[in-house]
Design a protein around this motif. Structure first.
Motif, PDB file in Angstrom:
ATOM      1  N   ARG A 104       0.838  -1.206   0.000  1.00 27.45           N
ATOM      2  CA  ARG A 104       0.000   0.000   0.000  1.00 27.45           C
ATOM      3  C   ARG A 104       0.869   1.249   0.000  1.00 27.45           C
ATOM      4  O   ARG A 104       1.771   1.397   0.828  1.00 27.45           O
ATOM      5  CB  ARG A 104      -0.928   0.024   1.201  1.00 27.45           C
ATOM      6  CG  ARG A 104      -1.919  -1.140   1.310  1.00 27.45           C
ATOM      7  CD  ARG A 104      -2.792  -1.263   0.077  1.00 27.45           C
ATOM      8  NE  ARG A 104      -2.149  -2.096  -0.969  1.00 27.45           N
ATOM      9  CZ  ARG A 104      -2.542  -2.108  -2.244  1.00 27.45           C
ATOM     10  NH1 ARG A 104      -3.525  -1.337  -2.632  1.00 27.45           N
ATOM     11  NH2 ARG A 104      -1.922  -2.868  -3.109  1.00 27.45           N
ATOM     12  N   GLU A 172      -8.208   0.577  -7.838  1.00 29.05           N
ATOM     13  CA  GLU A 172      -8.501   0.754  -6.420  1.00 29.05           C
ATOM     14  C   GLU A 172      -9.283   2.046  -6.180  1.00 29.05           C
ATOM     15  O   GLU A 172     -10.224   2.076  -5.366  1.00 29.05           O
ATOM     16  CB  GLU A 172      -7.201   0.771  -5.620  1.00 29.05           C
ATOM     17  CG  GLU A 172      -6.373  -0.495  -5.786  1.00 29.05           C
ATOM     18  CD  GLU A 172      -5.059  -0.410  -5.040  1.00 29.05           C
ATOM     19  OE1 GLU A 172      -5.060   0.078  -3.897  1.00 29.05           O
ATOM     20  OE2 GLU A 172      -4.028  -0.814  -5.599  1.00 29.05           O
ATOM     21  N   LYS A 176     -12.949   2.418  -4.464  1.00 28.58           N
ATOM     22  CA  LYS A 176     -13.206   3.256  -3.288  1.00 28.58           C
ATOM     23  C   LYS A 176     -14.333   4.238  -3.557  1.00 28.58           C
ATOM     24  O   LYS A 176     -15.144   4.540  -2.663  1.00 28.58           O
ATOM     25  CB  LYS A 176     -11.932   3.983  -2.886  1.00 28.58           C
ATOM     26  CG  LYS A 176     -10.866   3.069  -2.293  1.00 28.58           C
ATOM     27  CD  LYS A 176      -9.618   3.841  -1.888  1.00 28.58           C
ATOM     28  CE  LYS A 176      -8.574   2.915  -1.270  1.00 28.58           C
ATOM     29  NZ  LYS A 176      -7.335   3.632  -0.901  1.00 28.58           N
ATOM     30  N   GLU A 182     -11.185  -1.890   2.392  1.00 29.98           N
ATOM     31  CA  GLU A 182      -9.905  -2.557   2.106  1.00 29.98           C
ATOM     32  C   GLU A 182     -10.074  -4.054   1.871  1.00 29.98           C
ATOM     33  O   GLU A 182      -9.417  -4.638   1.008  1.00 29.98           O
ATOM     34  CB  GLU A 182      -8.919  -2.312   3.254  1.00 29.98           C
ATOM     35  CG  GLU A 182      -8.451  -0.881   3.394  1.00 29.98           C
ATOM     36  CD  GLU A 182      -7.562  -0.452   2.239  1.00 29.98           C
ATOM     37  OE1 GLU A 182      -6.996  -1.342   1.552  1.00 29.98           O
ATOM     38  OE2 GLU A 182      -7.433   0.756   2.009  1.00 29.98           O
TER      39      GLU A 182
END
Length: 293
Positions: A104, A172, A176, A182
């Motif tokens: 990350r 990602e 989101k 997550e």
């Protein structure tokens, strides 16, 4: 000029094909010899001192009959399957979770933690401290002594971390925006996109547990928990065949060489059967995350 290039390219490709063919034959020769020897007559096999391309003497499956008549083989086979399945499931779960966390971009300590983890790959306490640790944790003579220390391999962690870092950030960010957390991003985006690398790591972990014998020789005292490789080592090195067939003692020295070859075939056959189904992911999975540009 173009014709000269074509001729040079053909010569180069021909040389490569010949060289790779020779290397392939050199790799296959021991395997083929072992298979041919396992089907040979024990008397002819003991007299032979050359590389076998075909079984010598009468074709026989007597060696396999004796191997499968040994109760230790079946018990150790089952133990190995349990260790492989359990160790692979634990290993890929822990490695994937660790790789996802360290990949990350917003996780600030990731690089520092990665340096510390890589340090453990280069330097470790050694066999005696590890043995003492297993004793103090109460893991001695249990399956956990084989599974927990091997749960995360640093090399596997590096490969998966690189693969996860290669996933486009736009995927990602889109997830989101749709409200994914997550866990959902990890399960529904990262893992499916990285399935080739995960397949390779699964193969690495499974083969590692299948071939592992040294940790079991250190941490297991109960023979009923021995994996197949310990029994194989006894047969190949110590000459302990424990051959029984039909309730009668068949431990005759003439069969020892035959038994060794048959045991090698029996112990390697499952991996040889599984590998073709996932080998298409092998090269692709290793290279994912290694190419930047």
């Amino acid at each position: 000029m173009s014709s000269e290039k074509n001729v040079g390219r053909r010569l180069f490709l021909g040389f490569n094909y010949v060289l790779l063919g020779v290397i392939a034959l050199l790799c296959l020769a021991p395997m083929w010899h072992t298979l041919a020897a396992s089907l040979s007559s024990p008397v002819e096999l003991n007299a032979s001192r050359s590389l076998l391309f075909f079984p010598v003497g009468d074709l026989t499956f007597k060696g396999y009959e004796i191997v499968f008549a040994n109760p230790s083989i079946w018990k150790s086979y089952l133990n190995t399957m349990l260790y492989v399945v359990g160790g692979t499931a634990l290993g890929i779960s822990m490695t994937a979770l660790g790789a996802y966390t360290l990949s990350r971009r917003y996780f600030m300590p990731a690089n520092t933690l990665m340096l510390l983890i890589v340090f453990t790959m280069l330097f470790n306490g050694g066999m005696i401290p590890n043995y003492i640790l297993i004793l103090k944790l109460g893991l001695y003579n249990s399956a956990w002594a084989l599974l927990l220390p091997a749960a995360i391999n640093v090399f596997h962690l590096i490969i998966l971390r690189s693969a996860f870092q290669g996933v486009p950030a736009a995927l990602e960010e889109s997830a989101k925006l749709d409200g994914a957390n997550e866990i959902q991003i990890f399960l529904r985006i990262i893992l499916p996109v990285s399935k080739a690398s995960i397949a390779v790591i699964v193969l690495f972990i499974a083969v590692m547990h299948w071939n592992s014998w040294f940790p079991a020789s250190l941490y297991l005292a109960d023979r009923a928990k021995f994996p197949l490789q310990i029994i194989l080592r006894e047969i190949l090195i110590d000459g302990n065949t424990n051959m029984t067939s039909g309730g009668a003692n068949a431990a005759i020295s003439i069969y020892k060489s035959l038994i060794k070859y048959c045991t090698v075939i029996v112990s390697t056959l499952p991996i040889l059967c599984v590998y073709p189904f996932i080998q298409k992911y092998f090269a692709k999975g290793v290279m994912i995350g290694a190419i930047k540009g």
